[in-house]
Write an enzyme that holds these catalytic residues in place. Structure first.
Site, mmCIF file in Angstrom:
data_model
loop_
_atom_site.group_PDB
_atom_site.id
_atom_site.type_symbol
_atom_site.label_atom_id
_atom_site.label_comp_id
_atom_site.label_asym_id
_atom_site.label_seq_id
_atom_site.Cartn_x
_atom_site.Cartn_y
_atom_site.Cartn_z
ATOM 1 N N ASP A 75 0.855 -1.189 0.000
ATOM 2 C CA ASP A 75 0.000 0.000 0.000
ATOM 3 C C ASP A 75 0.890 1.237 0.000
ATOM 4 O O ASP A 75 1.478 1.586 1.035
ATOM 5 C CB ASP A 75 -0.901 0.012 1.236
ATOM 6 N N LYS A 130 -7.102 3.496 -3.376
ATOM 7 C CA LYS A 130 -7.581 3.526 -1.993
ATOM 8 C C LYS A 130 -7.801 4.968 -1.578
ATOM 9 O O LYS A 130 -7.007 5.850 -1.913
ATOM 10 C CB LYS A 130 -6.529 2.840 -1.111
ATOM 11 N N LYS A 177 -10.682 0.499 -2.554
ATOM 12 C CA LYS A 177 -10.589 0.274 -1.117
ATOM 13 C C LYS A 177 -10.838 1.582 -0.360
ATOM 14 O O LYS A 177 -9.984 2.466 -0.334
ATOM 15 C CB LYS A 177 -9.210 -0.284 -0.751
#
Length: 230
Positions: free
Chosen positions: A67, A130, A166
């Protein structure tokens, strides 16, 4: 519920704890993937070489998902080519690991910037986009989500490539998660209703889901200390 096949999609840790997480999950006989935040999480204000090395080390230690968080300055100053180039380098450093790109949407200034950053992240090879690190003042919101989901849809229509979504930050209850599931279904359809294309980043949510499962199984609500924790 151990025999129901219900698990989190991944366990996310800081880069320095990847080895510990891999070792602990292996000892538990669990095949949940280990994800690692990287690139100077959450602010992305370290040197690019340092951010790239952080990705490489996390992958070497066993992380199969990375991430990354973008440098918001590049968005706020309109340096779109530089943003693309950075994320391309992140993609290369990940190797076979999945790349989830955190946009930190609460700090991007406008929904137009959110859309542009979403498209660039996908063009640069992100497997997921995300919303947030969870550390910003404003995290996952529905207006931002709709913009990002429609960017994903536009990208799919143009390229045929499916990119995951996300939301993270502020999603605390099982009821909250149902709203997000409904939004994904309405905007992207059933194909995105699976962990390969939709995740929720929320550690607090896990505790509430545990409480709901406990209630379903026992017929009563549990105090947090009553729950069986691993």
């Amino acid at each position: 519920m151990h025999d129901k096949g219900i698990t989190t999609a991944a366990v996310c840790v800081y880069p320095a704890r990847v080895c510990d997480a891999v070792r602990a999950l292996k000892a538990a006989g669990c095949d949940i993937p280990v994800a690692s935040v990287a690139t100077g999480f959450p602010a992305a204000q370290t040197h690019l070489k340092t951010r790239l090395e952080e990705i490489r080390l996390a992958v070497e230690d066993g992380a199969t998902e990375i991430d990354v968080v973008i440098n918001r300055t590049l968005v706020l100053t309109g340096q779109w080519k530089a943003l693309y180039d950075e994320i391309r380098q992140f993609r290369k450093a990940c190797g076979e690991a999945h790349l989830k790109t955190i946009l930190a949407t609460g700090e991007l200034g406008s929904l137009t910037n959110v859309y542009k950053a979403s498209m660039i992240a996908m063009m640069a090879g992100s497997d997921f986009i995300k919303t947030s690190t969870g550390k910003e003042t404003v995290n996952a919101t529905f207006p931002v989500a709709i913009v990002m989901l429609r960017a994903i849809r536009d990208f799919f229509w143009k390229t045929g490539n499916k990119v995951g979504f996300k939301p993270a930050g502020g999603i605390r209850s099982a009821k909250d998660s149902l709203v997000w599931l409904s939004l994904i279904k309405e905007e992207l359809g059933d194909e995105w209703m699976k962990p390969e294309l939709f995740r929720i980043g929320a550690s607090t949510l896990l505790a509430d889901i545990e409480r709901q499962i406990y209630h379903h199984v026992t017929g009563r609500y549990a105090a947090y200390h009553d729950l069986p924790m691993s």
